[in-house]
Motif scaffolding. Structure first.
Motif, PDB file in Angstrom:
ATOM      1  N   ASP A 204       0.836  -1.203   0.000  1.00  0.00           N
ATOM      2  CA  ASP A 204       0.000   0.000   0.000  1.00  0.00           C
ATOM      3  C   ASP A 204       0.869   1.251   0.000  1.00  0.00           C
ATOM      4  O   ASP A 204       2.070   1.172   0.256  1.00  0.00           O
ATOM      5  CB  ASP A 204      -0.953   0.000   1.206  1.00  0.00           C
ATOM      6  CG  ASP A 204      -2.290   0.668   0.876  1.00  0.00           C
ATOM      7  OD1 ASP A 204      -2.332   1.530  -0.039  1.00  0.00           O
ATOM      8  OD2 ASP A 204      -3.287   0.325   1.526  1.00  0.00           O
ATOM      9  N   TRP A 205       0.234   2.373  -0.336  1.00  0.00           N
ATOM     10  CA  TRP A 205       0.922   3.674  -0.416  1.00  0.00           C
ATOM     11  C   TRP A 205       0.391   4.554   0.718  1.00  0.00           C
ATOM     12  O   TRP A 205      -0.701   5.115   0.606  1.00  0.00           O
ATOM     13  CB  TRP A 205       0.645   4.328  -1.776  1.00  0.00           C
ATOM     14  CG  TRP A 205       1.377   5.609  -2.020  1.00  0.00           C
ATOM     15  CD1 TRP A 205       1.156   6.810  -1.389  1.00  0.00           C
ATOM     16  CD2 TRP A 205       2.446   5.847  -2.944  1.00  0.00           C
ATOM     17  NE1 TRP A 205       2.017   7.765  -1.855  1.00  0.00           N
ATOM     18  CE2 TRP A 205       2.820   7.202  -2.820  1.00  0.00           C
ATOM     19  CE3 TRP A 205       3.115   5.054  -3.869  1.00  0.00           C
ATOM     20  CZ2 TRP A 205       3.833   7.779  -3.591  1.00  0.00           C
ATOM     21  CZ3 TRP A 205       4.133   5.635  -4.637  1.00  0.00           C
ATOM     22  CH2 TRP A 205       4.481   6.974  -4.491  1.00  0.00           C
TER      23      TRP A 205
ATOM     24  N   VAL B  94       0.311   7.816   3.301  1.00  0.00           N
ATOM     25  CA  VAL B  94       0.530   9.259   3.164  1.00  0.00           C
ATOM     26  C   VAL B  94       0.822   9.838   4.542  1.00  0.00           C
ATOM     27  O   VAL B  94       0.032   9.660   5.448  1.00  0.00           O
ATOM     28  CB  VAL B  94      -0.720   9.948   2.581  1.00  0.00           C
ATOM     29  CG1 VAL B  94      -0.484  11.451   2.439  1.00  0.00           C
ATOM     30  CG2 VAL B  94      -1.077   9.327   1.231  1.00  0.00           C
TER      31      VAL B  94
ATOM     32  N   GLY C 155      -4.045  -1.778   3.288  1.00  0.00           N
ATOM     33  CA  GLY C 155      -5.026  -1.152   4.176  1.00  0.00           C
ATOM     34  C   GLY C 155      -4.475   0.090   4.864  1.00  0.00           C
ATOM     35  O   GLY C 155      -5.223   0.925   5.354  1.00  0.00           O
ATOM     36  N   ASP C 156      -3.161   0.220   4.892  1.00  0.00           N
ATOM     37  CA  ASP C 156      -2.546   1.370   5.566  1.00  0.00           C
ATOM     38  C   ASP C 156      -2.297   2.539   4.621  1.00  0.00           C
ATOM     39  O   ASP C 156      -1.606   3.497   4.992  1.00  0.00           O
ATOM     40  CB  ASP C 156      -1.220   0.954   6.225  1.00  0.00           C
ATOM     41  CG  ASP C 156      -1.450   0.019   7.411  1.00  0.00           C
ATOM     42  OD1 ASP C 156      -2.604  -0.098   7.853  1.00  0.00           O
ATOM     43  OD2 ASP C 156      -0.469  -0.603   7.879  1.00  0.00           O
ATOM     44  N   GLY C 157      -2.828   2.482   3.421  1.00  0.00           N
ATOM     45  CA  GLY C 157      -2.591   3.568   2.472  1.00  0.00           C
ATOM     46  C   GLY C 157      -3.815   3.859   1.626  1.00  0.00           C
ATOM     47  O   GLY C 157      -4.944   3.521   2.007  1.00  0.00           O
ATOM     48  N   VAL C 158      -3.593   4.466   0.474  1.00  0.00           N
ATOM     49  CA  VAL C 158      -4.696   4.984  -0.340  1.00  0.00           C
ATOM     50  C   VAL C 158      -5.044   4.133  -1.565  1.00  0.00           C
ATOM     51  O   VAL C 158      -5.941   4.469  -2.333  1.00  0.00           O
ATOM     52  CB  VAL C 158      -4.378   6.415  -0.834  1.00  0.00           C
ATOM     53  CG1 VAL C 158      -4.189   7.362   0.338  1.00  0.00           C
ATOM     54  CG2 VAL C 158      -3.146   6.441  -1.741  1.00  0.00           C
TER      55      VAL C 158
ATOM     56  N   HIS D 298      -8.379  -6.419   2.760  1.00  0.00           N
ATOM     57  CA  HIS D 298      -8.142  -5.340   1.785  1.00  0.00           C
ATOM     58  C   HIS D 298      -7.796  -5.795   0.370  1.00  0.00           C
ATOM     59  O   HIS D 298      -7.801  -4.984  -0.539  1.00  0.00           O
ATOM     60  CB  HIS D 298      -7.041  -4.411   2.297  1.00  0.00           C
ATOM     61  CG  HIS D 298      -7.376  -3.765   3.602  1.00  0.00           C
ATOM     62  ND1 HIS D 298      -8.280  -2.732   3.700  1.00  0.00           N
ATOM     63  CD2 HIS D 298      -6.970  -4.032   4.871  1.00  0.00           C
ATOM     64  CE1 HIS D 298      -8.389  -2.370   4.967  1.00  0.00           C
ATOM     65  NE2 HIS D 298      -7.617  -3.146   5.702  1.00  0.00           N
TER      66      HIS D 298
END
Lengths: 273, 273
Positions: free
Chosen positions: A206-207, A209, A222-225, A272
Motif C-alpha cells: 500500500d501507499w 501518506v 489497508g494502511d494507504g490509499v 483489503h
C-alpha cells in the motif's frame, strides 16, 4: 458472501521478510500456513540453489516467481552482454525452483538517454526469449513507479510494458502488475484489461501518506490509499487467477518479528485484497 | 552557433528562493537582471496584493505566472465550494499582477477514490472558465509527478492534462510542462506535440540520483538525469516561446544566499536548458 480472495492465493514475497534467511522464510510460511513464496536471488545465493530447492520442496511450498532478472541497460556492449548472461542464469534458477515466472526489473539508463535505455531493454528481452522458452520460464515485465525511472527501471507504466510484451509476439513474455507501482495511472484499468492473459503476477502492498521513504516506503495493505480490491478484481476479470504476492519494502516491517508480519499479511489480505 | 535559450526568457519561480520575501526576490531579480518572476500566493499574502503589485511594477518585472490555484477535490460539497471561491480569488490576483497564467496544482483525493477526485478536478476547472475569461487569465493544468498522486495532484501525466484541456474546448485552459514531473513518461514527446499551442508554461529543474527528498528533492539544471534541452526544444517546436521558469524545491538551495542561487540558475540555464 465475501469479496475476499482465498488465502490459498497468498504468497510471501521474500523481500517482505528481508530480515529472514530463505530457510527462516520457508519455516515461517510453514508455521503460518502460507503455501507460496517468491524467492529473491540474493537470498538464494546465501544458501545455494541446491539447498534452497530442497528446503522449499521439503516444506511443500510452491514458488510464485523468482525476483529478479532485468537490469538490461549499461554503458558498454560488454556490460550489456554480462547482464544478458546473468539473466540466463536467473532463468536457469527459476526453472530449477519450478516457478514459471522470472520478474524483470528492467533497469535505469546509464546516462541521460532514456530512449536508448528503453531500446536496450527491448533488445535484452527479445534475446532471452528462446532461452526462457527452452527452460519453461516466462519473463514478466514489471513496470516500476516513475519515481524509480532514474535508478531502477525505465519501464514506468503498464501501457509501456504491454506494448513491449505485445511486440514480442510470444506467450513467453508478459507483465507483472504491482499495485504500488501503477495505482496512480489514469490508464490503469484500460491497461489491465489490455494485458489480459499476459498478466503473469499480481503484487500487493500500500501507499501510505506521507510516504515513509522513496525506496523502503511500502506499507501493509489497508494502511494507504490504494484501491487494492478494485485492482485485484480487475486483474481477475482480465484473466489472472494465480498467486498474489505480498511485497513490502519497509524498514519498520523488517524490524518486527517475521511471524508478526506474516500474521498481519494474512489479516490485511482478507480485509483489503 | 549556440543551442542555448535567451536569458531574456528566464523566470525566477519564487519557490526557488523560498528563504526570500517577495520584496527580496524582486530586488534579487533586478540585481541579477532577471526580467520575469513567478509569484507564489503565500508570499503574496505576506505583503498584500497592492504592495506586491507596486513592488513588481516599480522594478519593471513581468509576472510569468501565479502559483497556484487548484486543489479541487474535497470530502464535502461545502469544502469543494470553498476551493472554487479560493480559485476565483487567485484568478483576481493573477489579473491584478498582469499575468495571464494561473498554474493549477489540482489536488489529491480526500479518500481512496481517485476517480471521483479526477471528476471533481474537471468540474472545478470547467466552473472557473467564465470567471477566468472575464479576467483575461488562462488556467494552466500542471501534471505533477505520479509520486505526488496521493498528496498533491491526481493529475499525473501530460496526456491526462491534455485530455482535460481539450475537453474544455476553450483557449482559456491549457497545460504547464514541468520537466521534473514529466521527464520519465514514455508518451512525453507525443504529448508535448499534442499539447501544441495549449502549452502555457515550461518549468525547469533536475532529477538528481539519488533523489535528495520526495518533496524538496529538485536540483539545479545539469545536476540530474533529465534531458532538459531536448524537452525545451520539443516545447518550442510545439509552439511555446514564452518565459521559462526555474522552479527548484530544495532545502540545500534554500539554505544558500539567494544571489548565489540566481547566479547558478543563469549559468545552468545557458548550459543545460
Amino acid at each position: 458472501m465475501s469479496d475476499a480472495p482465498s488465502l490459498k492465493q497468498i504468497s510471501l514475497n521474500q523481500i517482505t521478510t528481508e530480515q529472514w534467511t530463505l530457510e527462516e522464510a520457508v519455516q515461517g510460511c510453514v508455521r503460518q500456513e502460507i503455501s507460496w513464496i517468491s524467492v529473491w536471488r540474493h537470498k538464494l545465493q546465501e544458501v545455494g540453489l541446491t539447498k534452497s530447492k530442497k528446503l522449499i520442496n521439503d516444506a511443500g511450498l510452491r514458488v510464485s516467481s523468482l525476483c529478479r532478472g532485468g537490469m538490461f541497460p549499461a554503458a558498454t556492449a560488454a556490460e550489456r552482454r554480462e547482464r544478458i548472461e546473468d539473466n540466463k542464469k536467473a532463468i536457469e534458477e527459476a526453472a530449477e525452483l519450478n516457478t514459471d515466472v522470472l520478474v524483470l526489473v528492467c533497469g535505469p539508463a546509464p546516462d541521460r538517454n532514456i530512449e536508448s535505455a528503453r531500446k536496450w531493454v527491448e533488445e535484452g528481452i527479445e534475446e532471452l526469449i528462446p532461452y526462457a522458452a527452452q527452460h519453461g520460464v516466462k519473463l514478466g515485465i514489471e513496470p516500476l513507479h516513475p519515481m524509480y525511472a532514474a535508478d531502477r527501471s525505465v519501464i514506468s507504466t503498464l501501457g509501456q510494458a504491454n506494448t513491449i510484451s505485445e511486440n514480442m509476439k510470444t506467450d513467453q513474455v508478459g507483465v507483472v502488475v504491482d499495485v504500488f507501482h501503477v495505482w496512480w495511472d489514469p490508464e490503469l484499468y484500460k491497461e489491465i484489461s489490455r494485458a489480459g492473459q499476459n498478466i503473469l503476477g499480481f503484487h500487493v502492498s500500500d501507499w501510505a501518506v506521507p510516504l515513509p521513504d522513496i525506496f523502503k516506503g511500502r506499507s501493509m495493505m489497508g494502511d494507504g490509499v490504494i484501491e487494492i480490491r478494485k485492482m485485484r478484481k480487475a486483474v481477475e476479470s482480465a484473466g489472472y487467477h494465480g498467486p498474489i504476492e505480498v511485497e513490502i519494502i519497509n524498514q519498520a516491517i523488517w524490524n518486527q518479528p517475521g511471524d508478526e508480519t506474516l500474521n498481519q499479511m494474512k489479516k490485511s489480505f482478507i480485509e483489503h485484497v
